[in-house]
Design a protein around this motif. Sequence first.
Motif, PDB file in Angstrom:
ATOM      1  N   LEU A  67       0.832  -1.201   0.000  1.00  0.00           N
ATOM      2  CA  LEU A  67       0.000   0.000   0.000  1.00  0.00           C
ATOM      3  C   LEU A  67       0.867   1.250   0.000  1.00  0.00           C
ATOM      4  CD1 LEU A  67      -2.686   1.448   0.174  1.00  0.00           C
ATOM      5  CD2 LEU A  67      -2.672   1.082   2.654  1.00  0.00           C
ATOM      6  N   VAL A  68       1.940   1.255   0.799  1.00  0.00           N
ATOM      7  CA  VAL A  68       2.841   2.410   0.824  1.00  0.00           C
ATOM      8  C   VAL A  68       3.452   2.612  -0.555  1.00  0.00           C
ATOM      9  CG1 VAL A  68       4.928   3.384   1.836  1.00  0.00           C
ATOM     10  CG2 VAL A  68       3.325   2.141   3.287  1.00  0.00           C
ATOM     11  N   ASP A  69       3.890   1.512  -1.188  1.00  0.00           N
ATOM     12  CA  ASP A  69       4.454   1.610  -2.539  1.00  0.00           C
ATOM     13  C   ASP A  69       3.447   2.196  -3.506  1.00  0.00           C
ATOM     14  OD1 ASP A  69       6.858   0.559  -1.759  1.00  0.00           O
ATOM     15  OD2 ASP A  69       6.394  -1.492  -2.370  1.00  0.00           O
ATOM     16  N   GLU A  70       2.194   1.743  -3.406  1.00  0.00           N
ATOM     17  CA  GLU A  70       1.158   2.242  -4.309  1.00  0.00           C
ATOM     18  C   GLU A  70       0.933   3.744  -4.127  1.00  0.00           C
ATOM     19  OE1 GLU A  70      -3.669   1.748  -5.071  1.00  0.00           O
ATOM     20  OE2 GLU A  70      -2.616   0.340  -3.754  1.00  0.00           O
ATOM     21  N   LEU A  71       0.909   4.196  -2.880  1.00  0.00           N
ATOM     22  CA  LEU A  71       0.666   5.608  -2.616  1.00  0.00           C
ATOM     23  C   LEU A  71       1.849   6.481  -3.035  1.00  0.00           C
ATOM     24  CD1 LEU A  71      -1.046   5.357   0.900  1.00  0.00           C
ATOM     25  CD2 LEU A  71      -2.149   5.807  -1.291  1.00  0.00           C
ATOM     26  N   LEU A  72       3.067   5.941  -2.908  1.00  0.00           N
ATOM     27  CA  LEU A  72       4.251   6.733  -3.231  1.00  0.00           C
ATOM     28  C   LEU A  72       4.644   6.654  -4.704  1.00  0.00           C
ATOM     29  CD1 LEU A  72       6.545   6.017  -0.133  1.00  0.00           C
ATOM     30  CD2 LEU A  72       5.135   8.034  -0.571  1.00  0.00           C
ATOM     31  N   ASP A  73       4.013   5.763  -5.455  1.00  0.00           N
ATOM     32  CA  ASP A  73       4.377   5.588  -6.863  1.00  0.00           C
ATOM     33  C   ASP A  73       4.366   6.899  -7.642  1.00  0.00           C
ATOM     34  OD1 ASP A  73       5.244   3.064  -7.343  1.00  0.00           O
ATOM     35  OD2 ASP A  73       3.280   2.235  -7.839  1.00  0.00           O
ATOM     36  N   ALA A  74       3.377   7.746  -7.359  1.00  0.00           N
ATOM     37  CA  ALA A  74       3.252   8.995  -8.118  1.00  0.00           C
ATOM     38  C   ALA A  74       4.452   9.907  -7.918  1.00  0.00           C
ATOM     39  CB  ALA A  74       1.966   9.721  -7.711  1.00  0.00           C
ATOM     40  N   CYS A  75       5.158   9.745  -6.779  1.00  0.00           N
ATOM     41  CA  CYS A  75       6.345  10.582  -6.531  1.00  0.00           C
ATOM     42  C   CYS A  75       7.383  10.397  -7.620  1.00  0.00           C
ATOM     43  CB  CYS A  75       6.995  10.207  -5.198  1.00  0.00           C
ATOM     44  SG  CYS A  75       6.019  10.595  -3.761  1.00  0.00           S
ATOM     45  N   TYR A  76       7.557   9.147  -8.014  1.00  0.00           N
ATOM     46  CA  TYR A  76       8.690   8.818  -8.866  1.00  0.00           C
ATOM     47  C   TYR A  76       8.461   9.160 -10.337  1.00  0.00           C
ATOM     48  CZ  TYR A  76       9.681   6.369  -4.545  1.00  0.00           C
ATOM     49  OH  TYR A  76       9.888   6.088  -3.220  1.00  0.00           O
ATOM     50  N   ARG A  81      11.308  21.418  -0.912  1.00  0.00           N
ATOM     51  CA  ARG A  81      11.556  22.065   0.390  1.00  0.00           C
ATOM     52  C   ARG A  81      10.462  23.062   0.794  1.00  0.00           C
ATOM     53  NH1 ARG A  81      16.567  21.375   2.605  1.00  0.00           N
ATOM     54  NH2 ARG A  81      17.911  19.998   1.397  1.00  0.00           N
ATOM     55  N   SER A  82       9.262  22.882   0.239  1.00  0.00           N
ATOM     56  CA  SER A  82       8.197  23.835   0.549  1.00  0.00           C
ATOM     57  C   SER A  82       6.875  23.171   0.915  1.00  0.00           C
ATOM     58  CB  SER A  82       7.964  24.769  -0.649  1.00  0.00           C
ATOM     59  OG  SER A  82       7.604  24.022  -1.804  1.00  0.00           O
ATOM     60  N   LEU A  83       6.687  21.910   0.520  1.00  0.00           N
ATOM     61  CA  LEU A  83       5.442  21.194   0.792  1.00  0.00           C
ATOM     62  C   LEU A  83       5.777  19.771   1.197  1.00  0.00           C
ATOM     63  CD1 LEU A  83       2.303  20.830   0.622  1.00  0.00           C
ATOM     64  CD2 LEU A  83       2.658  20.132  -1.756  1.00  0.00           C
ATOM     65  N   ALA A  84       5.141  19.288   2.260  1.00  0.00           N
ATOM     66  CA  ALA A  84       5.369  17.914   2.714  1.00  0.00           C
ATOM     67  C   ALA A  84       4.038  17.182   2.808  1.00  0.00           C
ATOM     68  CB  ALA A  84       6.066  17.910   4.079  1.00  0.00           C
ATOM     69  N   VAL A  85       4.093  15.878   2.603  1.00  0.00           N
ATOM     70  CA  VAL A  85       2.939  15.002   2.798  1.00  0.00           C
ATOM     71  C   VAL A  85       3.390  13.862   3.700  1.00  0.00           C
ATOM     72  CG1 VAL A  85       1.264  13.460   1.733  1.00  0.00           C
ATOM     73  CG2 VAL A  85       1.933  15.562   0.556  1.00  0.00           C
ATOM     74  N   THR A  86       2.737  13.694   4.844  1.00  0.00           N
ATOM     75  CA  THR A  86       3.032  12.580   5.736  1.00  0.00           C
ATOM     76  C   THR A  86       1.900  11.563   5.630  1.00  0.00           C
ATOM     77  OG1 THR A  86       1.933  13.582   7.658  1.00  0.00           O
ATOM     78  CG2 THR A  86       4.261  14.114   7.308  1.00  0.00           C
ATOM     79  N   LEU A  87       2.233  10.279   5.721  1.00  0.00           N
ATOM     80  CA  LEU A  87       1.252   9.208   5.537  1.00  0.00           C
ATOM     81  C   LEU A  87       1.038   8.437   6.823  1.00  0.00           C
ATOM     82  CD1 LEU A  87       2.498   7.681   2.146  1.00  0.00           C
ATOM     83  CD2 LEU A  87       0.810   9.482   2.488  1.00  0.00           C
TER      84      LEU A  87
END
Length: 328
Positions: free
Chosen positions: A155-164, A216-222
Amino acid sequence: MSTATLPPPGAFSVPEPDPEAELYRYATRCGRISSVATAAAHLGLPADTVQAAAARLVELHLLRAVPDGGLVPREPSAAAELVVTPLERAMYERREMADRLRERIDGITRASAGAAGALDRVEGIAEIRGLIKLAAEVCRDELVVLHPGEAADDLVDELLDACYSVLGDGVGVRVVCPHRSRAGYAARARLTQLAGRGASIRTLSRVPQAAVVFDRSLAVTLDVDDLSARRVRDQGMVRFLLGLFDQLWDGATPFSAEDQGYSGEIAHDLQQTIARLMAQGLTDEVVARRLGMSVRTCRRHIAAMLQNLDAVSRFQAGVQAAARFTLA
């Protein structure tokens, strides 16, 4: 003599056929639809019904036109991505616009407007994925990712996929993940793929939080436990997360596709972490959860540590570890 109760009218009626479903099954079975008339004849449906069904399937991206005039089927997952992605993007663009308008109104009407909207909660897989995807699309310089070891790795991989998606666009990407990602075949293959696309990856025994920082301006925590995320725009909090990332990065071990499993340095670091957790009196189950691994795997590492320390009990291992490792 008793009389059997008759079922109500329509109890055994045959459901109406779904022309779109039947046409899609026909297309996947045959590999293509050469003509609507041919498909209608095979399915025993009126040509105008099949024509309307084909138009709807094209609209849903389940069928695509080819140069010779035919139609070929598309995988359902690919069709869903083509349909949903523009809707998600539009939804989050509207949300961003609404947030900016709200901040502007607060800035005019309240002196404390600087804190408005600094921390927003987002719930649900689609909502979180859309938030990360939109943030990645406007990322231009740097992306840092904290990927913890968790039971819900997929699930973490699925949510973070868009980052890459930023890889290859000139954006620097740094990822910190747990040592155990080196050992599992699927996790290691994923790290190798990301490194091949240009990501810089380091590992350490434990990553405390799943988070991404954009430019360095916006963060998303899961928080995968309750399927929620926090969008952080307060610059003080963003700097804190960056400082945490940099501290972890400096103490982490670079990942290389040529490394196999746990090298000597990584094994030492993992055993030191296990010793530190055991010295706190934690059970095997809690230690395993902290390290994001199964209890069985954790116990294998503990057994290896006991053997290396020449200890016969957890207490003796704690004493030996205190002498060999720094457990502060």
